[in-house]
Design a protein around this motif. Structure first.
Motif, mmCIF file in Angstrom:
data_model
loop_
_atom_site.group_PDB
_atom_site.id
_atom_site.type_symbol
_atom_site.label_atom_id
_atom_site.label_comp_id
_atom_site.label_asym_id
_atom_site.label_seq_id
_atom_site.Cartn_x
_atom_site.Cartn_y
_atom_site.Cartn_z
ATOM 1 N N THR A 22 0.853 -1.185 0.000
ATOM 2 C CA THR A 22 0.000 0.000 0.000
ATOM 3 C C THR A 22 0.885 1.230 0.000
ATOM 4 O O THR A 22 1.989 1.225 0.552
ATOM 5 C CB THR A 22 -1.006 0.012 1.176
ATOM 6 N N THR A 23 0.390 2.270 -0.642
ATOM 7 C CA THR A 23 1.130 3.531 -0.749
ATOM 8 C C THR A 23 0.311 4.650 -0.115
ATOM 9 O O THR A 23 -0.877 4.494 0.171
ATOM 10 C CB THR A 23 1.397 3.880 -2.232
ATOM 11 N N GLY A 24 0.957 5.769 0.094
ATOM 12 C CA GLY A 24 0.244 6.953 0.565
ATOM 13 C C GLY A 24 -0.162 6.914 2.024
ATOM 14 O O GLY A 24 -1.192 7.477 2.391
ATOM 15 N N GLY A 137 5.281 10.649 4.803
ATOM 16 C CA GLY A 137 4.482 9.567 4.254
ATOM 17 C C GLY A 137 5.298 8.298 4.080
ATOM 18 O O GLY A 137 6.526 8.323 4.040
ATOM 19 N N ARG A 138 4.599 7.181 3.970
ATOM 20 C CA ARG A 138 5.255 5.886 3.859
ATOM 21 C C ARG A 138 4.563 5.019 2.802
ATOM 22 O O ARG A 138 3.366 5.140 2.582
ATOM 23 C CB ARG A 138 5.198 5.144 5.198
ATOM 24 N N THR A 139 5.349 4.118 2.226
ATOM 25 C CA THR A 139 4.857 3.028 1.393
ATOM 26 C C THR A 139 5.342 1.754 2.052
ATOM 27 O O THR A 139 6.498 1.675 2.459
ATOM 28 C CB THR A 139 5.425 3.125 -0.042
ATOM 29 N N ILE A 148 8.561 -10.310 6.435
ATOM 30 C CA ILE A 148 9.290 -9.039 6.530
ATOM 31 C C ILE A 148 8.444 -7.919 5.928
ATOM 32 O O ILE A 148 7.913 -8.041 4.820
ATOM 33 C CB ILE A 148 10.651 -9.127 5.808
ATOM 34 N N LEU A 149 8.332 -6.836 6.679
ATOM 35 C CA LEU A 149 7.632 -5.639 6.228
ATOM 36 C C LEU A 149 8.682 -4.612 5.819
ATOM 37 O O LEU A 149 9.518 -4.211 6.628
ATOM 38 C CB LEU A 149 6.745 -5.075 7.340
ATOM 39 N N GLN A 150 8.627 -4.209 4.566
ATOM 40 C CA GLN A 150 9.541 -3.186 4.059
ATOM 41 C C GLN A 150 8.806 -1.842 4.085
ATOM 42 O O GLN A 150 7.680 -1.740 3.598
ATOM 43 C CB GLN A 150 9.954 -3.541 2.627
ATOM 44 N N ILE A 151 9.477 -0.844 4.679
ATOM 45 C CA ILE A 151 8.880 0.484 4.830
ATOM 46 C C ILE A 151 9.756 1.494 4.101
ATOM 47 O O ILE A 151 10.942 1.606 4.387
ATOM 48 C CB ILE A 151 8.772 0.867 6.323
ATOM 49 N N ARG A 152 9.144 2.220 3.145
ATOM 50 C CA ARG A 152 9.873 3.243 2.400
ATOM 51 C C ARG A 152 9.347 4.618 2.780
ATOM 52 O O ARG A 152 8.141 4.852 2.763
ATOM 53 C CB ARG A 152 9.668 3.061 0.891
ATOM 54 N N THR A 153 10.278 5.514 3.100
ATOM 55 C CA THR A 153 9.915 6.907 3.347
ATOM 56 C C THR A 153 10.812 7.788 2.483
ATOM 57 O O THR A 153 11.952 7.423 2.180
ATOM 58 C CB THR A 153 10.096 7.308 4.825
#
Length: 161
Positions: A22-24, A137-139, A148-153
């Motif tokens: 999910t994004t945004g 914000g994060r994706t 594993i949860l990958q979190i992009r900021t």
């Protein structure tokens, strides 16, 4: 391997080797549930803390913490997950804008995080990782194979929890 996209106010389930993305996620919270034994992942993109904030008679179940999380549990159990094996990871809940004064209604991000934690606690689901708050914000992308949860900021790069 398929990447299943979860929209805003939406939820979904994936089996290994698929992924959920999910994004945004600004003030919204991404709630990820995982059954490590069955390798089944679920994700909800929660916009608001409680369904009583909705207008009208129609409730979008995925939009609110108090309806999305129980529905996600139900959908995961329906495809073979065990409610007793579920763990949770949270991301999002940022305070995207600064407001003058202490008006609590404008603190949607922190309220969303608190509501998600309360619903998870009511359902006896342990939170094993969290990346919440801040002002960015994060994706997120969850790997149903590894958990594993990958979190992009934008300003912090990529991290895995």
């Amino acid at each position: 391997m398929e990447i299943i996209k979860i929209g805003m106010a939406d939820l979904g389930v994936a089996h290994s080797p698929d992924r959920l993305r999910t994004t945004g996620l600004g003030s919204c919270v991404g709630v990820v549930l995982y059954d490590q034994v069955k390798r089944i992942a679920g994700m909800a993109h929660v916009m608001l803390p409680e369904s009583s904030l909705g207008k009208g008679n129609e409730t979008n179940i995925g939009k609110y913490a108090d309806t999305a999380i129980p529905q996600l549990i139900k959908e995961m159990v329906a495809v073979g997950a065990s409610a007793y094996n579920l763990t949770a990871k949270l991301a999002g809940g940022a305070q995207m804008f600064s407001f003058l004064g202490g008006n609590d209604t404008m603190r949607i991000g922190p309220r969303n995080v608190d509501a998600c934690k309360a619903i998870l606690e009511q359902n006896h689901i342990k939170i094993v990782a969290e990346d919440t708050g801040g002002n960015c914000g994060r994706t997120i992308e969850m790997d149903a194979e590894t958990g594993i949860l990958q979190i992009r900021t934008v300003n912090q790069g990529v991290k895995e929890v």
